[in-house]
Motif scaffolding. Structure first.
Motif, PDB file in Angstrom:
ATOM      1  N   LEU A   1       0.854  -1.185   0.000  1.00  0.00           N
ATOM      2  CA  LEU A   1       0.000   0.000   0.000  1.00  0.00           C
ATOM      3  C   LEU A   1       0.891   1.235   0.000  1.00  0.00           C
ATOM      4  N   ARG A   2       0.477   2.229  -0.775  1.00  0.00           N
ATOM      5  CA  ARG A   2       1.206   3.496  -0.818  1.00  0.00           C
ATOM      6  C   ARG A   2       0.176   4.618  -0.772  1.00  0.00           C
TER       7      ARG A   2
ATOM      8  N   GLY B   1       2.567  14.733  -6.779  1.00  0.00           N
ATOM      9  CA  GLY B   1       3.447  13.668  -7.263  1.00  0.00           C
ATOM     10  C   GLY B   1       2.792  12.921  -8.399  1.00  0.00           C
ATOM     11  N   THR B   2       3.550  12.054  -9.014  1.00  0.00           N
ATOM     12  CA  THR B   2       2.998  11.224 -10.089  1.00  0.00           C
ATOM     13  C   THR B   2       2.798   9.814  -9.559  1.00  0.00           C
ATOM     14  N   THR B   3       1.605   9.301  -9.627  1.00  0.00           N
ATOM     15  CA  THR B   3       1.310   7.992  -9.049  1.00  0.00           C
ATOM     16  C   THR B   3       1.752   6.845  -9.935  1.00  0.00           C
ATOM     17  N   SER B   4       2.275   7.124 -11.120  1.00  0.00           N
ATOM     18  CA  SER B   4       2.737   6.030 -11.969  1.00  0.00           C
ATOM     19  C   SER B   4       4.140   5.587 -11.570  1.00  0.00           C
ATOM     20  N   LEU B   5       4.815   6.373 -10.754  1.00  0.00           N
ATOM     21  CA  LEU B   5       6.154   6.029 -10.274  1.00  0.00           C
ATOM     22  C   LEU B   5       6.166   6.090  -8.755  1.00  0.00           C
ATOM     23  N   ASN B   6       7.126   5.401  -8.147  1.00  0.00           N
ATOM     24  CA  ASN B   6       7.219   5.459  -6.688  1.00  0.00           C
ATOM     25  C   ASN B   6       7.618   6.846  -6.209  1.00  0.00           C
ATOM     26  N   LEU B   7       8.087   7.723  -7.089  1.00  0.00           N
ATOM     27  CA  LEU B   7       8.511   9.068  -6.710  1.00  0.00           C
ATOM     28  C   LEU B   7       7.344   9.897  -6.181  1.00  0.00           C
ATOM     29  N   GLY B   8       6.138   9.590  -6.618  1.00  0.00           N
ATOM     30  CA  GLY B   8       4.978  10.372  -6.196  1.00  0.00           C
ATOM     31  C   GLY B   8       4.169   9.705  -5.100  1.00  0.00           C
ATOM     32  N   THR B   9       4.756   8.692  -4.438  1.00  0.00           N
ATOM     33  CA  THR B   9       4.025   7.961  -3.398  1.00  0.00           C
ATOM     34  C   THR B   9       4.944   7.649  -2.219  1.00  0.00           C
TER      35      THR B   9
ATOM     36  N   GLY C   1     -10.008  12.110   1.925  1.00  0.00           N
ATOM     37  CA  GLY C   1      -9.800  12.536   0.547  1.00  0.00           C
ATOM     38  C   GLY C   1      -8.469  12.116  -0.050  1.00  0.00           C
ATOM     39  N   GLU C   2      -7.566  11.572   0.778  1.00  0.00           N
ATOM     40  CA  GLU C   2      -6.289  11.103   0.236  1.00  0.00           C
ATOM     41  C   GLU C   2      -6.494   9.810  -0.538  1.00  0.00           C
ATOM     42  N   GLN C   3      -5.547   9.504  -1.385  1.00  0.00           N
ATOM     43  CA  GLN C   3      -5.631   8.326  -2.237  1.00  0.00           C
ATOM     44  C   GLN C   3      -4.747   7.213  -1.669  1.00  0.00           C
ATOM     45  N   VAL C   4      -5.347   6.022  -1.508  1.00  0.00           N
ATOM     46  CA  VAL C   4      -4.616   4.821  -1.107  1.00  0.00           C
ATOM     47  C   VAL C   4      -4.434   3.986  -2.359  1.00  0.00           C
ATOM     48  N   LEU C   5      -3.223   3.539  -2.587  1.00  0.00           N
ATOM     49  CA  LEU C   5      -2.881   2.829  -3.809  1.00  0.00           C
ATOM     50  C   LEU C   5      -2.374   1.428  -3.494  1.00  0.00           C
ATOM     51  N   ILE C   6      -2.813   0.451  -4.274  1.00  0.00           N
ATOM     52  CA  ILE C   6      -2.197  -0.869  -4.218  1.00  0.00           C
ATOM     53  C   ILE C   6      -1.185  -0.895  -5.349  1.00  0.00           C
ATOM     54  N   PHE C   7       0.086  -1.001  -4.978  1.00  0.00           N
ATOM     55  CA  PHE C   7       1.164  -0.999  -5.959  1.00  0.00           C
ATOM     56  C   PHE C   7       1.722  -2.393  -6.133  1.00  0.00           C
ATOM     57  N   ARG C   8       2.145  -2.661  -7.307  1.00  0.00           N
ATOM     58  CA  ARG C   8       2.967  -3.825  -7.611  1.00  0.00           C
ATOM     59  C   ARG C   8       4.377  -3.247  -7.608  1.00  0.00           C
ATOM     60  N   THR C   9       5.260  -3.813  -6.819  1.00  0.00           N
ATOM     61  CA  THR C   9       6.572  -3.203  -6.639  1.00  0.00           C
ATOM     62  C   THR C   9       7.673  -3.984  -7.349  1.00  0.00           C
ATOM     63  N   TYR C  10       8.699  -3.259  -7.760  1.00  0.00           N
ATOM     64  CA  TYR C  10       9.897  -3.807  -8.406  1.00  0.00           C
ATOM     65  C   TYR C  10       9.590  -4.464  -9.746  1.00  0.00           C
TER      66      TYR C  10
END
Length: 191
Positions: free
Chosen positions: A124-125, A131-139, A167-176
């Motif tokens: 979770l991120r 930030g940009t949510t397509s990269l880990n730089l924005g999360t 109102g914040e966004q919780v993201l399920i990321f696939r990492t690495y």
């Protein structure tokens, strides 16, 4: 017998059964009129013509306080059920939720690796404003990471390690870097 017991010894009926029934019916209480009410000592009754005793109220209170509530993580706030797959990108956004109120949340979902010899990772991120949510730089990571090599769906439960604002966004990321990871049946739950 003395005067006090004269009535008990008397065989004469002072009112008829019909008169007693009419009198008792006039005394019955309801939700619209005051009167005589029968007490009820259960916590399962749905009667609208009986009153709960103090003991019944206490039993109901004790049940509410001691755990007949939904367990932590059982209250579903949002869902994202469709299956999502990814290719060979790292730190890829798979699912996202907007948090309805501040606090910590639990996210459950199913995750699997795309093929033999691959590893599926998920975490979770939270999105960083601007930030940009397509990269880990924005999360920022807000849970531990779950890892599996299973090519069958596994149930995953991740708890946030920090509070998140409304109102914040919780993201399920696939990492690495992983060839193909699939995620489905995601639930955001109150923790």
């Amino acid at each position: 017998m003395g005067f006090l017991f004269a009535h008990q010894d008397d065989d004469v009926k002072h009112i008829t059964a019909e008169e007693r029934t009419k009198w008792n019916n006039k005394l019955d209480a309801s939700t619209t009129k005051k009167g005589v009410v029968q007490l009820n000592n259960t916590v399962t009754s749905t009667s609208a013509t009986q009153a709960a005793t103090a003991n019944a109220v206490k039993m109901a209170y004790d049940k509410a306080v001691t755990g007949n509530r939904a367990s932590i993580g059982d209250v579903i706030v949002a869902t994202s059920l469709a299956e999502v797959n990814n290719g060979n990108d790292s730190y890829a956004l798979r699912k996202s939720f907007i948090v309805p109120k501040p606090g910590k949340y639990r996210v459950t979902f199913e995750l699997k690796a795309g093929g033999a010899g691959t590893t599926a990772r998920g975490e979770l991120r939270r999105a960083i404003v601007g930030g940009t949510t397509s990269l880990n730089l924005g999360t920022v990571a807000i849970s531990s990471e779950f890892t599996t090599t299973s090519t069958n769906y596994l149930s995953v439960t991740l708890d946030m390690n920090t509070d998140i604002a409304e109102g914040e966004q919780v993201l399920i990321f696939r990492t690495y870097y992983n060839p193909s990871v699939s995620i489905r049946n995601a639930y955001l739950k109150e923790a």
